[in-house]
Structures are given as C-alpha cells and as structure tokens.
Design a protein around this motif. Sequence first.
Motif: not given
Length: 316
Positions: A139-149
């Motif tokens: 819903d907040h357009q947080v990518s998996q890559s950004d979440y990993l970082i």
Amino acid sequence: MRDALCASEPGIGLAIQMIVLCLVALSAWLVLRVGRISLGQQAYFGIGSYGAAWLTTVGQWPLDAALLAATISGAIAAALMSWPLLRLPGLHYAVASLAVAELVRLGLSGWRYQIPGPAGTQVGPDGVHGFRDIRWLFDHQVSQSDYLIWASAVLIAVVLALLVLSRTRLGLAMKMVGHDETLAASQGLPVHRLRLLVTALAGAVAAFAGGLYAHQLTYIEPALFDPMLGIHAVGYSMLGGLATPLGPLLGAAFDLGLIEATRWFEGWRMVLFGTLVAIFLRWRPRGLLDETLLYRLRSAWQSRGHTVSTSVTGQP
C-alpha cells in the motif's frame, strides 16, 4: 517459514530471512549470555508478528510505530513470562520456556478479530487459518529491495549496540552471571534482576524480528512459530560462538548461506546442522568464536599494529 520467505523474490527473500533469523538468534544469544538456554524465543517472535501486523492492518498505524509497539510488547511479555521461571535450574528453564512458547502458539491459534478490509475482504487474525493481507509495504509502495536495505541497517545497529553493551559494566555483569552465578551473587550482583532485564531485552529483539517478518511475508499463521525456530536460534549461537554477538550471525550464515544454498546437502540439512551443533558442544562448547579465539585474534591484530608502527617510525 523458510520456503514462504524465499518465494517472495529470489535472493531478496533469502537475504531478509537471514536478517530475521539473525535477530532471533541474537535474542537467544542474549539469554545464553546470562547462563540460561531459552527454547522459546519463537513466542516473542510470534507476539511481535501478530502485534505489528494487527496494528498496521486493523489499527492503520504506520509501520515504524507498529514495530516499536510490538518491540515493547515483546519485552513486557518476556519479562512477565520469565519472571516466575528464571529461578529454575538450566534444563528446567529450557523446558519451561518451550512450554510457554507452545502456550503462546495455542493462544494465537484461538485469536480471531477481523474487520472488513479496503477490498471488501476480511482482514485480521483468523485463528488457525492465520493472518492474511498484511499489505502495508504494498500500500505504501515499499519495494523488497528497499525493505532489505532498511532491515540490514537495523541488524547492523542491533549488533553494534550489543557490542557496545558488552564493554559496559552491565555487559561485564552479564558475562559474570553467565560464567558462574554463585560467584556473581557473592560479589553482590543481583543475578535474578539481571537475568530478567536481559530476558526482556531478548524478547524485544525477537518481537521486532517478528514484525519485520510479518510485513515482508504478508501472511502469518501460528504453525510458523513452532519449536524448531527456537531450537535453530539457540543452535546458531552454539555453532557461531557465545563470546560476541557476531557468533549467532556466523552460525546463521553458515546454515542458511552454505548448507541451505548448496545442493549437495539437499534433504540432509537438518541432519548436518544437528550433527555440527553436537560436535561443537563436545569440542568447542562455547562455539567457534569463543573467548580464546577472540583473544588470539585481538593479540595478533595488536602485534601487527605494533609491527607496522615500528617499521614506520624506525623505533622499537
């Protein structure tokens, strides 16, 4: 848990899994530092998972606030559950912590609280059927890559905080209690209160990891928080080493990065991991990164620095 995480995005799912399990292993390592073995860290992991997910889906909280609330809840739950158990001797405490974790899992299996979601579906915990549609990242357009970082930065911060803690008076007191509680008590240390404090801190770390996990996977169920999660958390510390918070990370990297990623061990991962833990308990009871090895590495580093300084200045 392992297969569900890896299904999200190749590579990224495994990396986030390693971060989550490293945090759970660090929570088990903290308890080991004060001379107790906890086989029930999955209880606080589950509390953090369900708590953070409930706050972002039903309560519409932002993720950072939900994770903070889940972390505090994990600390309080760990303190309340461990307070009557910490006076038990080692083996009895380990079995009791496992029993408490199973009670928490059964409690989550009976929790049903659902409300209509934005798409017309029901969101919230649904007993044994699990907790679906944890969609804050989408819903907040947080990518998996950004979440990993972001998750990697959190893990680094936790490790650095524990390294700093180990150099403080509190860290030294924890080490003394872990080595010999009778001697520590004779020196005036409040052994029970120290263990309670460390157990609460360990519960907070495990609960935070649970919140990370729930939002990455978007679906959780009580069956995910089984005893094997707690056993692996302790095993990573036993394998990697008890002298430093880098030990659990080494154990998790060895298991997930080498055994899990190598096709040679397919179908034999659990057997090999259990065998390695048993061997280390016999020959290196404090793991690979124990106090002796750390002392040798520190001495070698200091000798190298002295040699370089002598060669530069020309003075012995």
